[in-house]
Scaffold this active site. Structure first.
Site, PDB file in Angstrom:
ATOM      1  N   GLY A   1       7.639  -3.047  22.087  1.00 19.15           N
ATOM      2  CA  GLY A   1       7.348  -2.748  20.766  1.00 19.15           C
ATOM      3  C   GLY A   1       6.102  -3.384  20.453  1.00 19.15           C
ATOM      4  O   GLY A   1       5.861  -2.972  19.330  1.00 19.15           O
TER       5      GLY A   1
ATOM      6  N   LYS B   1       0.897  -9.909  24.246  1.00 15.33           N
ATOM      7  CA  LYS B   1       2.032  -9.757  23.386  1.00 15.33           C
ATOM      8  C   LYS B   1       1.299  -9.808  21.813  1.00 15.33           C
ATOM      9  O   LYS B   1       0.583 -10.870  21.577  1.00 15.33           O
ATOM     10  CB  LYS B   1       2.859 -10.898  23.426  1.00 15.33           C
ATOM     11  CG  LYS B   1       4.003 -10.880  22.925  1.00 15.33           C
ATOM     12  CD  LYS B   1       5.005 -11.885  23.606  1.00 15.33           C
ATOM     13  CE  LYS B   1       6.383 -11.999  22.720  1.00 15.33           C
ATOM     14  NZ  LYS B   1       7.467 -13.010  23.373  1.00 15.33           N
TER      15      LYS B   1
ATOM     16  N   ASP C   1       5.135  -3.509  13.088  1.00 10.77           N
ATOM     17  CA  ASP C   1       3.916  -3.450  13.196  1.00 10.77           C
ATOM     18  C   ASP C   1       3.290  -3.709  14.570  1.00 10.77           C
ATOM     19  O   ASP C   1       2.118  -3.440  14.839  1.00 10.77           O
ATOM     20  CB  ASP C   1       3.197  -4.069  12.212  1.00 10.77           C
ATOM     21  CG  ASP C   1       3.523  -5.691  12.482  1.00 10.77           C
ATOM     22  OD1 ASP C   1       4.051  -5.941  13.178  1.00 10.77           O
ATOM     23  OD2 ASP C   1       3.249  -6.475  11.542  1.00 10.77           O
TER      24      ASP C   1
ATOM     25  N   ARG D   1       0.477 -13.152  28.538  1.00 12.30           N
ATOM     26  CA  ARG D   1       1.252 -13.568  29.345  1.00 12.30           C
ATOM     27  C   ARG D   1       1.254 -13.040  30.832  1.00 12.30           C
ATOM     28  O   ARG D   1       0.789 -12.036  30.998  1.00 12.30           O
ATOM     29  CB  ARG D   1       2.770 -12.915  28.792  1.00 12.30           C
ATOM     30  CG  ARG D   1       3.867 -13.503  29.443  1.00 12.30           C
ATOM     31  CD  ARG D   1       5.436 -13.311  28.814  1.00 12.30           C
ATOM     32  NE  ARG D   1       5.594 -12.221  28.522  1.00 12.30           N
ATOM     33  CZ  ARG D   1       6.868 -11.714  27.768  1.00 12.30           C
ATOM     34  NH1 ARG D   1       7.515 -12.619  27.318  1.00 12.30           N
ATOM     35  NH2 ARG D   1       6.958 -10.317  27.332  1.00 12.30           N
TER      36      ARG D   1
ATOM     37  N   ASP E   1      18.007  -7.064  28.656  1.00 12.68           N
ATOM     38  CA  ASP E   1      16.425  -6.754  28.873  1.00 12.68           C
ATOM     39  C   ASP E   1      15.599  -8.201  29.042  1.00 12.68           C
ATOM     40  O   ASP E   1      14.471  -8.124  29.005  1.00 12.68           O
ATOM     41  CB  ASP E   1      15.918  -5.887  27.622  1.00 12.68           C
ATOM     42  CG  ASP E   1      16.337  -6.617  26.203  1.00 12.68           C
ATOM     43  OD1 ASP E   1      17.492  -6.705  25.919  1.00 12.68           O
ATOM     44  OD2 ASP E   1      15.312  -7.004  25.524  1.00 12.68           O
ATOM     45  N   ASN E   2      16.223  -9.223  28.635  1.00 12.67           N
ATOM     46  CA  ASN E   2      15.458 -10.514  29.132  1.00 12.67           C
ATOM     47  C   ASN E   2      16.007 -11.361  30.223  1.00 12.67           C
ATOM     48  O   ASN E   2      16.127 -12.305  30.354  1.00 12.67           O
ATOM     49  CB  ASN E   2      15.716 -11.416  27.857  1.00 12.67           C
ATOM     50  CG  ASN E   2      15.081 -10.879  26.528  1.00 12.67           C
ATOM     51  OD1 ASN E   2      13.979 -10.378  26.601  1.00 12.67           O
ATOM     52  ND2 ASN E   2      15.584 -10.991  25.486  1.00 12.67           N
TER      53      ASN E   2
ATOM     54  N   ASP F   1      10.742 -14.377  27.735  1.00 15.68           N
ATOM     55  CA  ASP F   1      11.021 -14.314  26.135  1.00 15.68           C
ATOM     56  C   ASP F   1      11.513 -15.589  25.576  1.00 15.68           C
ATOM     57  O   ASP F   1      12.782 -15.892  25.738  1.00 15.68           O
ATOM     58  CB  ASP F   1      11.849 -13.243  25.802  1.00 15.68           C
ATOM     59  CG  ASP F   1      12.090 -12.608  24.476  1.00 15.68           C
ATOM     60  OD1 ASP F   1      11.703 -13.693  23.750  1.00 15.68           O
ATOM     61  OD2 ASP F   1      12.406 -11.930  24.093  1.00 15.68           O
TER      62      ASP F   1
END
Length: 486
Positions: free
Chosen positions: A91, A112, A124, A175, A251-252, A261
């Site tokens: 996102g 990121k 945003d 990253r 998802d991590n 993360d």
């Protein structure tokens, strides 16, 4: 003219089926300025660090320019967030390419805080300076501790303000990872009901991370087993240093076995298995003591996605997956015990080791002892300075420890050397991290961040310069809260 930065880009992920990502054009930022740069990492990647720190290089680190061979994309994935399944995706991040190093290794380069994507869900897509500095600091500290992790190449401010309850300076973190393949990536493929997509993804993961498995009798079962092995190793290393991830959603969890993360993570001060820092983990699902069980649960979700590939018969596939998952606990306990023995200067295993260690941990909990400093003081031969000093049970334990060491062939000096290389003198203490970030964000003074990064590069040095950073906070950690920074 500035010498070329020596980007050697490809993007193999972009050759996967379209549902796995969305191609995007970068969202340029107004006035990028380099704040932190990781010169040793740049060198390891085969990059020209000097060139990257010039305006042309900073433009790449900000997302204003994509190097030749790169292709900006946001990855799609799903995940169980606090146990609830949802479709997700990058996102606020862009994979701009994969840097191929001089020795032929391949590393994702991800930005990121690079702006909105189709997966932003109303956000945003930007990031604030504080959380990006925090990820740089803690991910590099984890690397110095010897724990598998994504890395941080740079932090760039954007010259733009973002709104997070108040105005904050915007930033972009570069990253670096072996890949960003997640358990959630496989859940995304399986959730779409396309077995061929799961197979394509599994083949890609094998080629990218476990090429030796391609010729195995059942490569997909071997993939599952290897991911379990890597995660059992990773989680044991977290536990050994008191690291609390804070958001162990599926998802991590990476397929490569890297920590990823660093949003609401923190290091435990006072030893307490129930330690939770994240503001959103109100039920303690991801507490320090729960991390091994959560990892096991996450891996079971990974196994579910692979069942159709394990065997033609579904029942047989389920049995194979269950059998593999059952191996996690034994591997984790074995890794953790091996690590805790090293922390106590023990070279060999004995039957009563688990009870012996658990007695020490119980005493630490009862006496609210600092986790890192207890092992540090034992390493320095100063048990009288621990919080348990004077307790009869601790005196008994110390005597048992001395007897335990005396039964091994190695000398006391060898035992102390083993302890020094396994018990960090310094960790990213929460109060020191907050102090440094506040100076950087509120006062535009990044000197404390840079000092802290320098100290954390040598966690096992036991130097006088580290004394300040080994001090526990005046107030206990209870009430210290972390936020994901989104």
């Amino acid at each position: 003219m500035t010498e070329q930065a020596k980007w050697n880009f490809d993007n193999s992920y972009a050759r996967l089926p379209q549902p796995f990502f969305a191609r995007l054009k970068p969202n340029p930022v107004r006035s990028p300025k380099l704040v932190l740069f990781n010169e040793p990492l740049a060198t390891a990647l085969g990059l020209n660090g000097e060139a990257l720190q010039q305006p042309e290089g900073v433009a790449v680190l900000a997302g204003n320019v994509i190097p030749e061979g790169g292709e900006a994309l946001a990855q799609a994935y799903a995940g169980h967030q606090f146990g609830h399944f949802t479709m997700l995706g990058d996102g606020r991040a862009l994979l701009i390419g994969e840097q191929i190093t001089p020795d032929g290794n391949r590393f994702d380069i991800q930005l990121k805080g690079s702006g909105r994507t189709p997966f932003s869900r109303g956000g945003d897509g930007r990031a604030a300076l504080g959380p990006m500095l925090r990820e740089f600091l803690i991910s590099e500290a984890m690397h110095a501790l010897g724990i598998p992790t994504t890395r941080s190449l740079a932090v760039v401010t954007t010259g733009e303000e973002i709104w997070r309850e108040t105005e904050l300076p915007g930033a972009v973190l570069t990253r670096v990872a072996e890949s960003h393949l997640r358990v959630g990536t496989f859940q995304y493929a399986a959730g779409r009901g396309e077995v061929n997509d799961v197979k394509t993804l599994a083949d890609y993961a094998i080629k990218r991370h476990y090429p030796e498995l391609a010729e195995s009798e059942n490569p997909y079962l071997s993939l599952l087993e290897q991911v379990i092995t890597r995660q059992a190793n990773l989680i044991s290393q977290w536990q050994l240093v008191g690291f609390v991830h804070g958001v162990m959603n599926t998802d991590n969890m990476t397929i490569s076995g890297e920590t990823i993360d660093y949003g609401p993570c923190a290091f435990m001060d006072t030893y307490d298995p129930a330690t939770v820092f994240s503001s959103i983990d109100t039920q303690g699902r991801y507490a320090y003591g729960n991390q091994p069980q959560i990892a096991n649960w996450n891996l079971a979700r990974f196994a579910e996605t692979l069942v159709p590939l394990l065997a033609e018969d579904e029942t047989k596939g389920v049995e194979m997956a269950q059998s593999a998952i059952e191996g996690f606990k034994g591997q984790y306990v074995s890794n953790w015990l091996a690590g805790i023995r090293k922390k106590l200067g023990l070279f060999n295993a004995e039957d009563g080791d688990k009870d012996f260690v658990e007695k020490l941990l119980r005493l630490m909990h009862e006496h609210e002892a600092d986790y890192t400093n207890t092992f540090r003081l034992l390493t320095l031969g100063q048990p009288e300075k621990t919080a348990m000093n004077g307790a009869a049970e601790f005196s008994e334990w110390l005597e048992q420890w001395q007897q335990r060491q005396s039964r091994q062939a190695q000398t006391k000096d060898e035992a102390m050397k083993l302890m020094r290389t396994n018990n960090p003198a310094v960790i990213p203490r929460n109060h020191r991290v907050e102090e440094a970030l506040a100076a950087a964000v509120d006062e535009e003074d990044d000197s404390l961040v840079k000092q802290l990064i320098a100290v954390l590069k040598e966690p096992y040095a036991y130097s006088e310069e580290q004394e300040r950073y080994a001090e526990v906070p005046e107030r206990c950690q209870h009430g210290y809260v972390t936020y994901c920074g989104t």
